[in-house]
Design a protein around this motif. Structure first.
Motif, PDB file in Angstrom:
ATOM      1  N   ARG A  20       0.841  -1.202   0.000  1.00  9.64           N
ATOM      2  CA  ARG A  20       0.000   0.000   0.000  1.00  9.64           C
ATOM      3  C   ARG A  20       0.877   1.253   0.000  1.00  9.64           C
ATOM      4  O   ARG A  20       0.586   2.227  -0.698  1.00  9.64           O
ATOM      5  CB  ARG A  20      -0.935   0.008   1.206  1.00  9.64           C
ATOM      6  CG  ARG A  20      -1.802   1.270   1.252  1.00  9.64           C
ATOM      7  CD  ARG A  20      -2.982   1.141   2.140  1.00  9.64           C
ATOM      8  NE  ARG A  20      -3.919   0.116   1.739  1.00  9.64           N
ATOM      9  CZ  ARG A  20      -4.789   0.226   0.732  1.00  9.64           C
ATOM     10  NH1 ARG A  20      -4.812   1.311   0.016  1.00  9.64           N
ATOM     11  NH2 ARG A  20      -5.618  -0.741   0.455  1.00  9.64           N
ATOM     12  N   LEU A  23       2.232   1.911  -3.470  1.00  7.32           N
ATOM     13  CA  LEU A  23       1.214   2.514  -4.328  1.00  7.32           C
ATOM     14  C   LEU A  23       0.959   3.968  -3.967  1.00  7.32           C
ATOM     15  O   LEU A  23       0.769   4.812  -4.843  1.00  7.32           O
ATOM     16  CB  LEU A  23      -0.087   1.718  -4.239  1.00  7.32           C
ATOM     17  CG  LEU A  23      -0.125   0.429  -5.043  1.00  7.32           C
ATOM     18  CD1 LEU A  23      -1.387  -0.355  -4.749  1.00  7.32           C
ATOM     19  CD2 LEU A  23      -0.006   0.715  -6.523  1.00  7.32           C
ATOM     20  N   ASP A  24       0.951   4.278  -2.678  1.00 11.87           N
ATOM     21  CA  ASP A  24       0.749   5.669  -2.249  1.00 11.87           C
ATOM     22  C   ASP A  24       1.857   6.579  -2.772  1.00 11.87           C
ATOM     23  O   ASP A  24       1.599   7.695  -3.231  1.00 11.87           O
ATOM     24  CB  ASP A  24       0.675   5.758  -0.721  1.00 11.87           C
ATOM     25  CG  ASP A  24      -0.613   5.193  -0.147  1.00 11.87           C
ATOM     26  OD1 ASP A  24      -1.575   4.983  -0.920  1.00 11.87           O
ATOM     27  OD2 ASP A  24      -0.662   4.954   1.079  1.00 11.87           O
ATOM     28  N   LEU A  27       1.296   7.014  -6.571  1.00  8.31           N
ATOM     29  CA  LEU A  27       0.153   7.893  -6.844  1.00  8.31           C
ATOM     30  C   LEU A  27       0.495   9.353  -6.533  1.00  8.31           C
ATOM     31  O   LEU A  27       0.143  10.254  -7.293  1.00  8.31           O
ATOM     32  CB  LEU A  27      -1.069   7.445  -6.055  1.00  8.31           C
ATOM     33  CG  LEU A  27      -1.717   6.144  -6.539  1.00  8.31           C
ATOM     34  CD1 LEU A  27      -2.730   5.637  -5.524  1.00  8.31           C
ATOM     35  CD2 LEU A  27      -2.351   6.325  -7.902  1.00  8.31           C
ATOM     36  N   ASN A  65      -6.648   1.135  -6.245  1.00  8.46           N
ATOM     37  CA  ASN A  65      -5.440   1.959  -6.359  1.00  8.46           C
ATOM     38  C   ASN A  65      -4.661   1.602  -7.621  1.00  8.46           C
ATOM     39  O   ASN A  65      -4.141   2.481  -8.303  1.00  8.46           O
ATOM     40  CB  ASN A  65      -4.539   1.776  -5.142  1.00  8.46           C
ATOM     41  CG  ASN A  65      -5.143   2.323  -3.883  1.00  8.46           C
ATOM     42  OD1 ASN A  65      -6.328   2.158  -3.627  1.00  8.46           O
ATOM     43  ND2 ASN A  65      -4.344   2.966  -3.071  1.00  8.46           N
TER      44      ASN A  65
END
Length: 120
Positions: A20, A23-24, A27, A65
């Motif tokens: 996660r 991905l953060d 992004l 996501n």
């Protein structure tokens, strides 16, 4: 000119917070027009397996996501073919059709293209 960044995601989606967080970072970088790439390597290829039931392992689903990456301008997506094959996964059935499948020997050249690399 902004420096380019490659994030290497090496952990399965249910293994903890690192997938996660990777991905953060991607992004956020995409939102700020940072030249950024994302490579799924080792158990990280499990993040791309279709039809995962995140609730069964009491984790958050990462698929939304992943699908948002192109909307944030993140188009440099890569997956290691050898990692997928070692885990019995077919890259043609991954949830991210945009991801380029690379052989292990191509990954070194990929990493060399980026100014900075973060492995999670």
């Amino acid at each position: 000119m902004p420096r380019s960044l490659l994030i290497i995601s090496r952990q399965a989606p249910w293994s903890g917070p690192n997938p996660r967080e990777a991905l953060d970072i991607v992004l956020a970088g995409g939102a700020f027009d940072l030249p950024i790439g994302l490579l799924f390597l080792d158990d990280g290829v499990f993040q791309l397996a279709a039809k995962q039931d995140a609730k069964a392992v009491q984790q958050k689903d990462l698929s939304a996501n992943l699908q948002a990456l192109p909307m944030f301008g993140v188009e440099e997506l890569f997956v290691c073919a050898d990692s997928a094959a070692e885990r019995g996964l077919d890259p043609t059935r991954f949830s991210l059709e945009e991801a380029q499948v690379l052989a292990a020997e191509q990954i070194t050249a990929l990493i060399d293209r980026y100014d900075q690399v973060i492995t999670l």
